[in-house]
Scaffold this active site. Structure first.
Site, PDB file in Angstrom:
ATOM      1  CB  ALA A 133      -0.884  -0.005   1.232  1.00  0.00           C
ATOM      2  N   GLY A 181       0.676  -5.330   0.892  1.00  0.00           N
ATOM      3  CA  GLY A 181      -0.369  -5.548  -0.116  1.00  0.00           C
ATOM      4  C   GLY A 181       0.182  -6.106  -1.417  1.00  0.00           C
TER       5      GLY A 181
HETATM    6  N1  COA Z   1       4.471   3.478  -0.191  1.00  0.00           N
HETATM    7  C1  COA Z   1       4.875   4.665  -0.675  1.00  0.00           C
HETATM    8  N2  COA Z   1       6.108   4.894  -1.142  1.00  0.00           N
HETATM    9  C2  COA Z   1       6.975   3.862  -1.119  1.00  0.00           C
HETATM   10  C3  COA Z   1       6.621   2.592  -0.633  1.00  0.00           C
HETATM   11  C4  COA Z   1       5.301   2.423  -0.156  1.00  0.00           C
HETATM   12  N3  COA Z   1       4.848   1.250   0.290  1.00  0.00           N
HETATM   13  N4  COA Z   1       7.699   1.793  -0.729  1.00  0.00           N
HETATM   14  C5  COA Z   1       8.680   2.519  -1.279  1.00  0.00           C
HETATM   15  N5  COA Z   1       8.252   3.780  -1.499  1.00  0.00           N
HETATM   16  C6  COA Z   1       8.994   4.895  -2.087  1.00  0.00           C
HETATM   17  C7  COA Z   1      10.020   5.469  -1.133  1.00  0.00           C
HETATM   18  O1  COA Z   1       9.405   6.392  -0.248  1.00  0.00           O
HETATM   19  C8  COA Z   1      10.985   6.104  -2.082  1.00  0.00           C
HETATM   20  O2  COA Z   1      10.437   7.327  -2.530  1.00  0.00           O
HETATM   21  P1  COA Z   1      11.380   8.636  -2.625  1.00  0.00           P
HETATM   22  O3  COA Z   1      12.373   8.293  -3.716  1.00  0.00           O
HETATM   23  O4  COA Z   1      10.433   9.717  -3.011  1.00  0.00           O
HETATM   24  O5  COA Z   1      12.004   8.795  -1.276  1.00  0.00           O
HETATM   25  C9  COA Z   1      10.965   5.166  -3.282  1.00  0.00           C
HETATM   26  O6  COA Z   1       9.766   4.416  -3.175  1.00  0.00           O
HETATM   27  C10 COA Z   1      12.130   4.196  -3.281  1.00  0.00           C
HETATM   28  O7  COA Z   1      12.093   3.506  -2.041  1.00  0.00           O
HETATM   29  P2  COA Z   1      13.364   3.418  -1.045  1.00  0.00           P
HETATM   30  O8  COA Z   1      12.853   3.147   0.339  1.00  0.00           O
HETATM   31  O9  COA Z   1      14.234   4.602  -1.224  1.00  0.00           O
HETATM   32  O10 COA Z   1      14.074   2.137  -1.656  1.00  0.00           O
HETATM   33  P3  COA Z   1      14.969   1.079  -0.916  1.00  0.00           P
HETATM   34  O11 COA Z   1      15.493   0.193  -1.996  1.00  0.00           O
HETATM   35  O12 COA Z   1      15.926   1.733   0.001  1.00  0.00           O
HETATM   36  O13 COA Z   1      13.941   0.219   0.007  1.00  0.00           O
HETATM   37  C11 COA Z   1      11.917  -1.021   0.441  1.00  0.00           C
HETATM   38  C12 COA Z   1      12.926  -0.532  -0.595  1.00  0.00           C
HETATM   39  C13 COA Z   1      10.773  -1.678  -0.327  1.00  0.00           C
HETATM   40  C14 COA Z   1      12.557  -2.030   1.381  1.00  0.00           C
HETATM   41  C15 COA Z   1      11.396   0.176   1.262  1.00  0.00           C
HETATM   42  O14 COA Z   1      10.990   1.191   0.357  1.00  0.00           O
HETATM   43  C16 COA Z   1      10.232  -0.161   2.156  1.00  0.00           C
HETATM   44  O15 COA Z   1      10.420  -0.739   3.222  1.00  0.00           O
HETATM   45  N6  COA Z   1       9.002   0.197   1.740  1.00  0.00           N
HETATM   46  C17 COA Z   1       7.823   0.012   2.515  1.00  0.00           C
HETATM   47  C18 COA Z   1       7.333  -1.415   2.368  1.00  0.00           C
HETATM   48  C19 COA Z   1       6.156  -1.696   3.268  1.00  0.00           C
HETATM   49  O16 COA Z   1       6.236  -1.657   4.475  1.00  0.00           O
HETATM   50  N7  COA Z   1       5.013  -2.019   2.646  1.00  0.00           N
HETATM   51  C20 COA Z   1       3.834  -2.387   3.355  1.00  0.00           C
HETATM   52  C21 COA Z   1       2.870  -1.268   3.382  1.00  0.00           C
HETATM   53  S1  COA Z   1       1.434  -1.754   4.303  1.00  0.00           S
END
Ligand code: COA
Length: 260
Positions: free
Chosen positions: A66, A111
């Protein structure tokens, strides 16, 4: 069909749906959820689509779940009531008669993994990282994860993943039965499409009824599941494709199935 957050391609009976927000690891916002609901709803009445492949744009993620930016606003009761009325797109996937293949590269989190869980067959790249990470955000999976994951991998493994919110890699996912196949990362989509082509060559009605018997049957007591199987098998004995399948075998040629 045009959408803002997903790409929809159809060729030779195979529909490919690509989650298309690579700049946020294909995180799902409200628009994407609505578009996926519409898309899978429309597929339910399509005779042309025989198999569906779902994948994520870019090389880094299937979907990171999400869109967390939408979490910053607390949900007001009226929005909550609205969301109760909506069909979750993953339920629309359950109603989709075509087999759905998930092609998973990189992150499939929250999600995003719940979307993969609603697929019928999952092919993961060696780079895949899968997890139901919601608990880390003070929520629980709300797109079917608490129900579909234990049905797939068993109660203990599901609870371990859901309660820790930890990610597992592709090999571990394969070991516990969360994905059916692991292939080199660059080959994921090709492998999914190859499987889709194999399925698209089968008699369309048999393919649909086979999925229906398994998916609905899993929810039923055995005697009712056997009844459902018997009804669908009996119906299939009335198709022209069944005659064609038998003739093709006897004439030692490839069958030409029409879906009739
Ligand atoms: N919602 C919104 N934005 C998200 C996202 C999410 N679920 N997951 C990643 N992004 C965005 C980041 O904010 C970042 O945006 P920015 O460039 O404007 O800062 C971009 O995607 C790249 O993500 P980043 O975190 O910089 O990449 P990474 O390779 O360091 O880490 C993840 C990747 C997937 C491990 C990390 O983004 C993460 O933990 N995301 C959340 C996952 C999550 O908890 N999902 C469940 C939601 S209920």
């Amino acid at each position: 069909m045009t959408y803002a957050t997903i790409l929809y391609e159809a060729a030779d009976g195979i529909v490919t749906i690509t989650l298309n927000r690579p700049e946020v690891h294909n995180a799902m916002n409200e628009r994407m959820r609505q578009e996926l609901t519409r898309c899978f709803g429309d597929l339910a009445t399509s005779d042309e689509a025989r198999v569906v492949v779902v994948t994520g744009a870019g090389e880094r993620a299937f979907s990171a779940g999400a869109d967390i930016r939408e979490f910053v606003e607390p949900q007001v009761p009226v929005r909550f009531r609205e969301s109760r009325k909506r069909v979750d797109f993953r339920q629309a996937m359950d109603r989709c008669p075509q087999p759905i293949i998930g092609a998973i590269r990189g992150y499939a989190l929250g999600g995003g993994l719940e979307l993969a869980l609603a697929c019928d067959i999952r092919i993961a790249g060696e780079d895949a990282q899968l997890g139901l990470t919601e608990v880390n955000l003070a929520i629980i999976p709300g797109g079917g994860g608490t129900q579909r994951l234990p049905r797939l991998v068993g109660r203990g493994r599901a609870l371990e993943m859901i309660l820790t919110g930890a990610r597992i890699d592709a090999r571990e996912a394969w070991r516990i039965g969360l994905v059916e196949r692991v292939v080199p990362a660059a080959d994921v989509l090709a492998a999914a499409r190859e499987l889709a082509r194999t399925l698209a060559e089968k008699a369309p009605v048999a393919l649909r009824y086979a999925k229906e018997a398994v998916v609905k049957g899993l929810e039923l007591p055995l005697a009712d599941g056997l009844r459902l199987e018997n009804d669908l098998a009996t119906l299939l004995r009335t198709t022209e494709d069944r005659v064609e399948g038998a003739k093709a075998f006897l004439e030692k040629r490839k069958p030409r199935f029409t879906g009739k």
